[in-house]
Scaffold this motif. Structure first.
Motif, PDB file in Angstrom:
ATOM      1  N   ARG A  32     -12.230  -2.186   2.651  1.00 50.41           N
ATOM      2  CA  ARG A  32     -11.225  -2.875   1.193  1.00 50.41           C
ATOM      3  C   ARG A  32     -10.863  -1.916   0.690  1.00 50.41           C
ATOM      4  N   ARG A  33     -11.052  -0.754   1.067  1.00 53.05           N
ATOM      5  CA  ARG A  33      -9.528   0.513  -0.127  1.00 53.05           C
ATOM      6  C   ARG A  33      -8.910   0.907   1.057  1.00 53.05           C
ATOM      7  N   GLU A  63      -9.397  -3.433  -2.900  1.00 52.22           N
ATOM      8  CA  GLU A  63      -9.152  -2.507  -3.881  1.00 52.22           C
ATOM      9  C   GLU A  63      -7.940  -1.778  -3.506  1.00 52.22           C
ATOM     10  N   THR A  65      -4.080   0.548  -4.000  1.00 54.29           N
ATOM     11  CA  THR A  65      -4.063   2.201  -4.891  1.00 54.29           C
ATOM     12  C   THR A  65      -2.921   2.315  -4.426  1.00 54.29           C
ATOM     13  N   ALA A  80      -8.802   6.588   2.758  1.00 50.51           N
ATOM     14  CA  ALA A  80      -8.594   5.441   2.382  1.00 50.51           C
ATOM     15  C   ALA A  80      -9.094   4.904   3.910  1.00 50.51           C
ATOM     16  N   GLU A  81      -9.711   3.188   3.577  1.00 46.44           N
ATOM     17  CA  GLU A  81     -10.627   2.332   4.543  1.00 46.44           C
ATOM     18  C   GLU A  81      -8.962   1.606   5.366  1.00 46.44           C
TER      19      GLU A  81
END
Length: 229
Positions: A32-33, A63, A65, A80-81
């Motif tokens: 999700r990141r 999410e 960024t 980060a994923e």
């Protein structure tokens, strides 16, 4: 490595990135990141580009960024994923990523399990070089070598169509010029609406339009929609 390399961001009659929602959802798993890299966007601000992508992917509950907002980009890449790289101008994308020292950290993050998602210029950045981009070289990126996450070159937005009366070269002719000078290369002509998904060392082609594989001295090979390589 996990990669999702999309030819483009929008299709006629569909919202921005709408056609990409299904393959994205299928490959995200529990990740999700998302760290979004907006540097290919030249005619829009990095904030506006990030907001546009965030809105388009709302239903995936990610999410997101923008890398331009973090104080430590290298740490953000490592954490980060998903590393998502938007389309725009490939030369500006590569120049900025190189100047900020991001190429090797991205490469290592993907090798360690982060999902790399790129469309258009973002797909070009995943290739060994950006020599098969369609973009005007509006800046000097300090070399054409890119992430080298896949062994083939990709030409996004591939089409051989020419406007009526146009006397310039077709896309295939341009690719053939490259293959004359570098006959060891193989180039995927990835039409709009198609994508390449890489998982567990295998690449899977998807989409409804004919995709072509170009090799030096050979006729173009049409790849089936479910082709694996």
């Amino acid at each position: 490595m996990d990669l999702l390399l999309l030819s483009n961001s929008a299709m006629p009659g569909l919202a921005y990135l709408e056609y990409a929602l299904a393959p994205l959802k299928a490959q995200l798993g529990g990740r999700r990141r998302v760290l979004f890299i907006p540097f290919a966007g030249v005619t829009q601000s990095h904030d506006a580009y990030t907001d546009k992508v965030t809105l388009a992917l709302t239903e995936l509950d990610l999410e997101i960024t923008g890398i331009h907002t973090v104080t430590d980009p290298l740490a953000a890449i490592a954490d980060a994923e998903v590393i998502m790289v938007g389309g725009g101008n490939t030369f500006n994308l590569l120049k900025t990523a190189r100047e900020q020292g991001l190429l090797e950290p991205i490469r290592q993050a993907v090798k360690k399990g982060a999902l790399y998602v790129g469309w258009s210029a973002g797909a070009n950045l995943a290739c060994p070089t950006i020599r098969t981009t369609n973009d005007m070289p509006i800046v000097d990126p300090g070399g054409l070598d890119a992430l080298n996450l896949v062994p083939l070159q990709i030409n996004p937005h591939f089409t051989n169509a020419l406007p009526v009366g146009h006397q310039g070269e077709t896309r295939e002719q341009r690719i053939r010029e490259l293959l004359v000078l570098d006959p060891e290369l193989q180039v995927i002509g990835l039409p709009e609406g198609n994508w390449i998904s890489v998982q567990n060392g295998r690449a899977h082609l998807a989409g409804s339009n004919p995709t072509l594989l170009f090799k030096a001295g050979e006729a173009a090979i049409t790849l089936a929609a479910d082709h694996c390589f």
